[in-house]
Scaffold this motif. Sequence first.
Motif, mmCIF file in Angstrom:
data_model
loop_
_atom_site.group_PDB
_atom_site.id
_atom_site.type_symbol
_atom_site.label_atom_id
_atom_site.label_comp_id
_atom_site.label_asym_id
_atom_site.label_seq_id
_atom_site.Cartn_x
_atom_site.Cartn_y
_atom_site.Cartn_z
ATOM 1 N N GLN A 84 -4.566 -2.928 -8.902
ATOM 2 C CA GLN A 84 -4.452 -1.935 -9.972
ATOM 3 C C GLN A 84 -3.031 -1.880 -10.513
ATOM 4 O OE1 GLN A 84 -5.445 2.091 -8.835
ATOM 5 N NE2 GLN A 84 -5.449 2.831 -10.960
ATOM 6 N N TRP A 85 -2.046 -1.923 -9.617
ATOM 7 C CA TRP A 85 -0.645 -1.920 -10.054
ATOM 8 C C TRP A 85 -0.368 -3.131 -10.945
ATOM 9 C CZ3 TRP A 85 3.739 1.074 -7.935
ATOM 10 C CH2 TRP A 85 4.968 0.640 -8.432
ATOM 11 N N ASP B 51 -7.066 -3.303 -3.514
ATOM 12 C CA ASP B 51 -7.354 -2.609 -4.776
ATOM 13 C C ASP B 51 -6.107 -1.933 -5.334
ATOM 14 O OD1 ASP B 51 -10.016 -3.374 -4.582
ATOM 15 O OD2 ASP B 51 -10.686 -1.463 -3.734
ATOM 16 N N TYR B 52 -5.334 -1.323 -4.446
ATOM 17 C CA TYR B 52 -4.096 -0.651 -4.869
ATOM 18 C C TYR B 52 -3.151 -1.648 -5.538
ATOM 19 C CZ TYR B 52 0.501 1.595 -4.290
ATOM 20 O OH TYR B 52 1.756 2.109 -4.502
ATOM 21 N N THR B 53 -2.936 -2.786 -4.889
ATOM 22 C CA THR B 53 -2.031 -3.795 -5.435
ATOM 23 C C THR B 53 -2.567 -4.352 -6.746
ATOM 24 O OG1 THR B 53 -1.441 -4.385 -3.159
ATOM 25 C CG2 THR B 53 -0.770 -5.914 -4.902
ATOM 26 N N TYR C 2 0.837 -1.197 0.000
ATOM 27 C CA TYR C 2 0.000 0.000 0.000
ATOM 28 C C TYR C 2 0.872 1.246 0.000
ATOM 29 C CZ TYR C 2 -3.746 3.269 0.916
ATOM 30 O OH TYR C 2 -4.631 4.305 0.815
ATOM 31 N N ASN C 3 0.614 2.124 -0.959
ATOM 32 C CA ASN C 3 1.346 3.391 -1.096
ATOM 33 C C ASN C 3 2.861 3.187 -1.130
ATOM 34 O OD1 ASN C 3 -0.843 5.020 -1.437
ATOM 35 N ND2 ASN C 3 -0.890 5.793 0.657
ATOM 36 N N PHE D 253 1.074 6.148 -9.941
ATOM 37 C CA PHE D 253 1.964 5.611 -8.910
ATOM 38 C C PHE D 253 3.315 6.317 -8.812
ATOM 39 C CE2 PHE D 253 -0.591 1.960 -10.498
ATOM 40 C CZ PHE D 253 -1.275 1.649 -9.330
ATOM 41 N N ARG E 45 -8.864 -1.366 0.389
ATOM 42 C CA ARG E 45 -8.146 -0.309 -0.323
ATOM 43 C C ARG E 45 -6.744 -0.780 -0.700
ATOM 44 N NH1 ARG E 45 -8.512 3.588 3.364
ATOM 45 N NH2 ARG E 45 -10.632 4.018 2.672
ATOM 46 N N ALA E 46 -6.077 -1.482 0.207
ATOM 47 C CA ALA E 46 -4.745 -2.005 -0.101
ATOM 48 C C ALA E 46 -4.808 -3.095 -1.171
ATOM 49 C CB ALA E 46 -4.098 -2.549 1.172
#
Length: 329
Positions: free
Chosen positions: A251-252, A247-249, A199-200, A285, A244-245
């Motif tokens: 999407q990457w 989804d973030y991963t 995440y981030n 990103f 959210r984490a």
Amino acid sequence: MSKAFASQADLADKKITFEQLSPHCWAYTAEGDPNSGVIIGDSYIMVSDATATPAMARDLIARIRTVSDKPIKYVLLTHYHAVRVLGASAYFDEGATEIIASQGTYELIVERGKEDMQSEMDRFPRLFRNAESVPGLTWPTMVIGGGDAARGEKPGKLTVDLGGVKVQIWSPGPGHTRGDTIAWVQEEKVLFSGDLVEYNAGVYTGDAQLEEWPTTLEALRALKAEALVPGRGEAMKGNAEVNRALDYTKQWVETLFRCGKEAAAANMDLKAAMAHTRKSMDPVFGQVFIYEHCLPFDVSRAYDEAKGIKNPRVWTAERDKEMWAALQG
């Protein structure tokens, strides 16, 4: 101007946070550096991801000792990358008798452990300070076998009773590597994902199975965790943050692999594939921690997998620098 190789210019220490997520579960995080998880039972303690060196592990041990004097009996390798596992020897003096890994992770150590060790030491000089304290490769004492979840087979599962809390250890499917393993404290809904989830921060995919990774993330989502210790980034609290984490991963991974497939289909060379991928990745990103470190390795892997290379090629210190000069020079 060429960029400094990997994380060689990243020499500033990060702020470390050691926080309790549930009655038995703790997160050790450091502003985008590799995280570790800690599960403290009435009888024993388990550490998930051992840190890069014994010296670094001793900092984590010192923080554990502020809250518990129980033996740190179990060390879980969520996957094999040197920056995650070479600190394991420090736990032997704290009561460790078992280093746990999946069959896939064991196979990766056999296949590329030595090469990965030198590669990552060169990439992360700050994390490998006191590298002379590393006695060699980290080998598991307990290997979890079982089927391939991606083919519908039942994965091997180990349940460890720490006293007052049980930890389920199993492989939900390939993703960050083919040996990814999680720790799941079902009663408290806390998930320790290793680098399957970030995440981030940059999502390193140099040894990944990109096609299968999104399905594995959905298997983790189905657990409905209320807290998550990701491989990098802050601990996530509440199911919405966990998602959210995920989804973030996702999407990457999906953006990266889509770009790799487009580059391969257009018969681009690797440098052109890098430029093509940047058009989609940079706006979303580009500012996160270790983005510029991860991207060339990630593009190389995505391009390879799109070309049909399912088993990732071994990264060596020499291959690292040749690739870097070609893509970040």
